[in-house]
Scaffold this motif. Structure first.
Motif, short mmCIF file in Angstrom:
data_model
loop_
_atom_site.label_atom_id
_atom_site.label_comp_id
_atom_site.label_asym_id
_atom_site.label_seq_id
_atom_site.Cartn_x
_atom_site.Cartn_y
_atom_site.Cartn_z
N LEU A 70 -31.71 -29.30 3.06
CA LEU A 70 -30.85 -29.27 1.88
C LEU A 70 -29.70 -28.30 2.07
N ASP A 88 -26.66 -30.53 -2.89
CA ASP A 88 -27.75 -31.50 -2.78
C ASP A 88 -28.73 -31.37 -3.94
N ILE A 133 -28.31 -25.72 -5.05
CA ILE A 133 -29.11 -26.93 -4.82
C ILE A 133 -29.90 -27.21 -6.10
N ALA A 161 -26.74 -37.41 -5.02
CA ALA A 161 -26.93 -36.09 -4.42
C ALA A 161 -28.34 -35.88 -3.89
N THR A 162 -29.26 -36.80 -4.18
CA THR A 162 -30.66 -36.62 -3.76
C THR A 162 -30.77 -36.70 -2.24
N ARG A 163 -31.41 -35.72 -1.65
CA ARG A 163 -31.58 -35.70 -0.20
C ARG A 163 -33.03 -35.50 0.22
N ARG A 180 -26.91 -39.27 5.88
CA ARG A 180 -27.92 -38.36 5.35
C ARG A 180 -28.82 -39.10 4.36
#
Length: 410
Positions: free
Chosen positions: A99, A103, A128, A148-150, A185
């Protein structure tokens, strides 16, 4: 080199004797080192610890830690493993490796509490964001995955309340989200697999990308060491997390690695023995007065039982009792204080049975706000009849008469 007294220190440090090669024993050797010696300058410049082909510094690995990493990878059905000082440290390590500012990470509401706090405090301070999802509703997860989710954390079974989620369905929702986005990503799935321990199910066969464990629990088994592991099948993902570990300076001591190596040969035996005792006690507890619910994935009434039955083969050493809301917390505390074999303490999977009371409304945002007091039990290696007798005698603190304690012959 002469043998004068003033040369003694030098002669002891640079003593020429080397034991013969070829020694082999049941227990792996314990290699302790910060400094590692190189045979020549070329070796100093070229040895690479990252693929376990060479040794460069004790922090990056020794024969002892490399051996443990390989065995943990085998236990979990993965390809690559790295060690860190605790279960919480490997959760934090994965967060920090995957992250960056801007993120978002998604966590199940029933995730391990300190991991949630790390997101709420440290990750938030670094820009974050995080959100919680309902682990028992894959569509709820799907709705929350955004641009934005990683990283998506999974936990099976859930912490404290032991709900068993549909891991393949949750992973599939993440795959569907990745298929609809562009860029390099994708969302990564990471499972806290401490409860399953690589024995109840194979995390990678169920599609997860990363599996972490608190080796403090089952692999050690002695309640005397702190350690965690991160296992993957993807080399690029492994390297990314490994280099973050290097930059953070995380390592484990050789004596701690030795203890986990000593515990590993019996991990499956202990897991299944504690599982059997736990099921017997959880089944008995369901019938006791003052009990609103017993939580244990192998019980048909426990959340996610059908999924557990489909996907897992064992159920660890934990069960939780939710008491009737009419029973005051002071009486539940007296019940815990009255136990003799179940000791008050954190952690689990050691030889000694433990218990701890929880206030569900303070640790959950979804579903448990109106529940009564909860006590989580961690079953050790004591005899099942002795543990059941201990529970029965403590039940009097609740002002509820337990069912008659069966004799060992019944």
């Amino acid at each position: 080199m002469n043998k004068h007294d003033d040369d003694l220190s030098t002669r002891l440090i640079h003593h020429p004797y080397k034991p013969p090669a070829g020694f082999e024993a049941v227990a792996p050797g314990v290699h302790k080192a910060s400094t590692v010696m190189f045979p020549d300058v070329e070796a100093l410049r070229t040895y690479d610890w990252k693929d376990k082909s060479g040794y460069t510094y004790g922090l990056h690995g020794t024969p002892t830690t490399f051996t443990l990493e390989e065995r943990i990878a085998t236990l979990e059905g993965g390809e690559h493993c790295m060690l860190a000082p605790s279960g919480l440290s490997v959760i934090s390590l994965v967060d920090m490796a995957l992250l960056r500012q801007g993120d978002e990470v998604l966590l199940p509401d029933n995730a391990y509490g300190p991991g949630k706090v790390f997101a709420e405090v440290e990750l938030a301070a670094w820009g974050i964001t995080h959100r919680f999802y309902n682990a028992m509703d894959p569509d709820d997860l799907a709705r929350r995955i955004g641009p934005a989710t990683r990283l998506v954390w999974l936990e099976a079974a859930g912490s404290i309340t032991l709900e068993y989620p549909d891991i393949p369905a949750l992973v599939e929702r993440v795959r569907q989200a990745n298929a609809q986005r562009s860029g390099d990503r994708p969302v990564v799935t990471a499972l806290d697999n401490t409860w399953g321990a690589g024995i109840a199910f194979n995390a990678f066969d169920q599609g997860v990308d990363v599996s972490v464990q608190a080796l403090t629990k089952y692999p050690s088994g002695g309640a005397d060491v702190l350690m965690g592991s991160v296992v993957t099948r993807d080399l690029a993902l492994h390297r990314k997390i490994l280099l973050t570990r290097m930059r953070l300076g995380l390592g484990v001591g050789a004596n701690d690695a030795e203890l986990v190596l000593r515990g590993l040969p019996s991990v499956a035996l202990r897991y299944h023995a504690q599982d059997a005792t736990t099921r017997a006690l959880a089944t008995w507890a369901q019938q006791q007065p003052g009990v609103a619910r017993v939580l244990h994935p192998a019980l048909p009434s426990s959340p996610g039982h059908d999924t557990w039955k489909r996907d897992a083969t064992a159920a660890a050493c934990l069960f939780s009792v939710v008491f009737d809301p009419a029973i005051a917390q002071a009486r539940i505390d007296a019940f815990c204080n009255g136990l003799r074999l179940f000791r008050l303490g954190w952690s689990w999977a050691g030889p000694t049975s433990l218990c701890a009371p929880y206030h569900l409304a303070s640790i959950r945002t979804q579903g448990w706000q109106d529940a009564g007091g909860l006590v989580r039990f961690a079953v050790g290696l004591e005899a099942v009849d002795d543990l059941r007798a201990d529970l029965a005698q403590a039940w009097t603190a609740l002002h509820c008469k337990p069912d008659p304690f069966p004799s060992p012959q019944t």
